[in-house]
Design an enzyme around this catalytic site. Structure first.
Site, PDB file in Angstrom:
ATOM      1  N   GLU A 164     -22.590 -85.519  -7.754  1.00 15.82           N
ATOM      2  CA  GLU A 164     -21.506 -86.790  -8.178  1.00 15.82           C
ATOM      3  C   GLU A 164     -20.411 -86.947  -7.435  1.00 15.82           C
ATOM      4  O   GLU A 164     -19.088 -87.113  -7.915  1.00 15.82           O
ATOM      5  CB  GLU A 164     -20.891 -86.374  -9.672  1.00 15.82           C
ATOM      6  CG  GLU A 164     -22.276 -86.308 -10.540  1.00 15.82           C
ATOM      7  CD  GLU A 164     -21.902 -86.049 -12.060  1.00 15.82           C
ATOM      8  OE1 GLU A 164     -20.755 -85.653 -12.180  1.00 15.82           O
ATOM      9  OE2 GLU A 164     -22.844 -85.888 -12.982  1.00 15.82           O
ATOM     10  N   ASN A 209     -27.123 -85.169  -5.751  1.00 17.98           N
ATOM     11  CA  ASN A 209     -27.389 -85.521  -7.112  1.00 17.98           C
ATOM     12  C   ASN A 209     -26.442 -86.463  -7.567  1.00 17.98           C
ATOM     13  O   ASN A 209     -25.273 -86.026  -7.531  1.00 17.98           O
ATOM     14  CB  ASN A 209     -27.756 -84.301  -7.513  1.00 17.98           C
ATOM     15  CG  ASN A 209     -28.217 -84.341  -9.056  1.00 17.98           C
ATOM     16  OD1 ASN A 209     -29.425 -85.077  -9.105  1.00 17.98           O
ATOM     17  ND2 ASN A 209     -27.673 -83.810 -10.140  1.00 17.98           N
ATOM     18  N   HIS A 244     -30.027 -90.166 -16.869  1.00 17.86           N
ATOM     19  CA  HIS A 244     -29.566 -90.252 -18.150  1.00 17.86           C
ATOM     20  C   HIS A 244     -29.542 -91.434 -18.601  1.00 17.86           C
ATOM     21  O   HIS A 244     -28.647 -92.268 -18.356  1.00 17.86           O
ATOM     22  CB  HIS A 244     -27.960 -89.464 -18.340  1.00 17.86           C
ATOM     23  CG  HIS A 244     -28.122 -88.153 -17.984  1.00 17.86           C
ATOM     24  ND1 HIS A 244     -28.914 -87.022 -18.581  1.00 17.86           N
ATOM     25  CD2 HIS A 244     -27.511 -87.153 -16.795  1.00 17.86           C
ATOM     26  CE1 HIS A 244     -28.655 -85.932 -17.848  1.00 17.86           C
ATOM     27  NE2 HIS A 244     -27.861 -85.978 -17.031  1.00 17.86           N
TER      28      HIS A 244
END
Ligand code: HXH
Length: 362
Positions: A164, A209, A244
């Site tokens: 992130e 990621n 998500h």
């Protein structure tokens, strides 16, 4: 009198059995056995993983051992779990997850080495409590990465090296500037992390990621970061799309476009943290039970997404769910604290949901 009662009962049981009562029992248990193992169904495509934790490796052991051939530690390999205070490494919980994987011949993905979240405050301070210098923080990064990656060399096959780091927008650059890694080291911290990880285990696949990684604007920024790293010769091998998602976002086309875009850089793509909330992002309501219509929609979403993953198996090298079953999921506290969600393919009783059948019957 007692004898008569006994024979009457025996006769009743025999009649029940002859008329198929006990046979039905057998059929039910046979039906149970006919639940195919997810990872076996996908053996010609990619490994199928689950995020597990110290609790679920016991409470969800049966599902884990039957259905998955890859594990990720939900929290146990994060900085705050492994080095809560300076130089005090605690590996027990992470080791237990790796052991379970080894016992079952499963892969392990390491999550995660460098992240602005779930990293203790001491990491970014010096001995006097002032902000750490660039040199000190780089030293700590190198030490942490080297210690952790070396420990699991040959056991963890892929690492989320940086998590992130790309901004959600607003500023001029493409990196998140509210990360202490960025503020203290500068934009070069990402390349450094990959270089340290590669030195510690040259055989490990190294991933960047992130979330919202199929959003067109954010995927442009992630693409630029990865392109820059590759042009600098940084050892980055893949991109993790967290996944998500929810019943109304994103579209399958959007997911496929992002996969192909990252793959055009020559990178592997993995879906690293898949779950599909029954709540659209802006829906802050609560529900006492999972509504049938939302579970149907969820099952269709899972179907169309796995169609995309299968169609792109040339570059999609893994799909991992962020949890095992609906009784224990981080979504019960995100984005609404204490709101029950049902985002996975096994229900609260560990039984396959409609979503499970949609992804195994193709
Ligand atoms: C993941 N972050 C992490 O990779 C994983 O380690 C963790 O266990 C669960 C999920 C997802 C995430 C990202 C950003 C975020 C919250 C969760 O914060 C946001 C705040 C506002 C809007 C969007 C996201």
């Amino acid at each position: 009198m007692k004898k008569h009662l006994f024979y009457l009962l025996l006769a009743l049981v025999m009649i029940w059995c002859i008329t198929g009562g006990c046979q039905q029992e057998e059929e039910i248990s046979a039906l149970h056995k006919e639940v195919p193992a997810l990872a076996e169904v996908y053996q010609d495509f990619f490994p199928v993983g689950a995020a597990v934790n110290s609790w679920t490796i016991e409470s969800h052991k049966e599902l884990i051992e039957k259905h998955f051939n890859s594990l990720t530690a939900e929290n146990e390999m994060k900085f705050e779990s492994i080095q809560r205070s300076p130089g005090k490494y605690t590996f027990e919980r992470a080791d237990a997850i790796v052991e379970l994987a080894e016992k079952n011949g499963m892969l392990v993905r390491g999550h995660t080495l460098v992240w602005h979240s779930q990293t203790p405050a001491w990491v970014f301070k010096d001995e006097k409590g002032r902000p750490a210098s660039r040199e000190l923080l780089l030293k700590r990064m190198e030490e942490h990465i080297t210690t952790v990656v070396s420990r699991y060399r040959g056991q963890v096959y892929a690492w989320d090296v940086v998590n992130e780091a790309v901004t959600d927008g607003g500023g001029p650059g493409y990196l998140r500037t509210d990360s202490p890694w960025y503020r203290i080291i500068g934009p070069g911290y990402i390349a450094q992390a990959f270089i340290f990880a590669h030195r510690a285990d040259p055989g490990a696949k190294l991933f960047y990621n992130d979330y919202s990684a199929v959003d067109p604007a954010k995927s442009d920024r992630i693409y630029r970061l990865l392109k820059d790293l590759l042009e600098q010769g940084v050892p980055v091998h893949g991109v993790g799309i967290q996944g998500h998602w929810d019943i109304s976002y994103p579209s399958a086309n959007q997911v496929e476009a992002a996969i192909r875009k990252y793959a055009s850089l020559g990178l592997e793509v993995q879906i690293t943290e898949l779950d599909i909330s029954v709540f659209p992002w802006s829906d802050r309501g609560h529900l006492r039970a999972a509504p049938k219509n939302r579970l149907r929609t969820q099952a269709q979403r899972y179907r169309e997404l796995f169609e995309v993953f299968r169609r792109n198996k040339d570059v999609v090298t893994g799909v991992t769910f962020w949890g095992v079953a609906d009784d224990r999921t981080w979504k019960d506290n995100f984005p609404v604290r204490g709101r029950k969600d049902w985002p996975l393919v096994f229900d609260e009783e560990h039984q396959p949901k409609a979503a499970f059948w949609e992804i195994v019957n193709f």
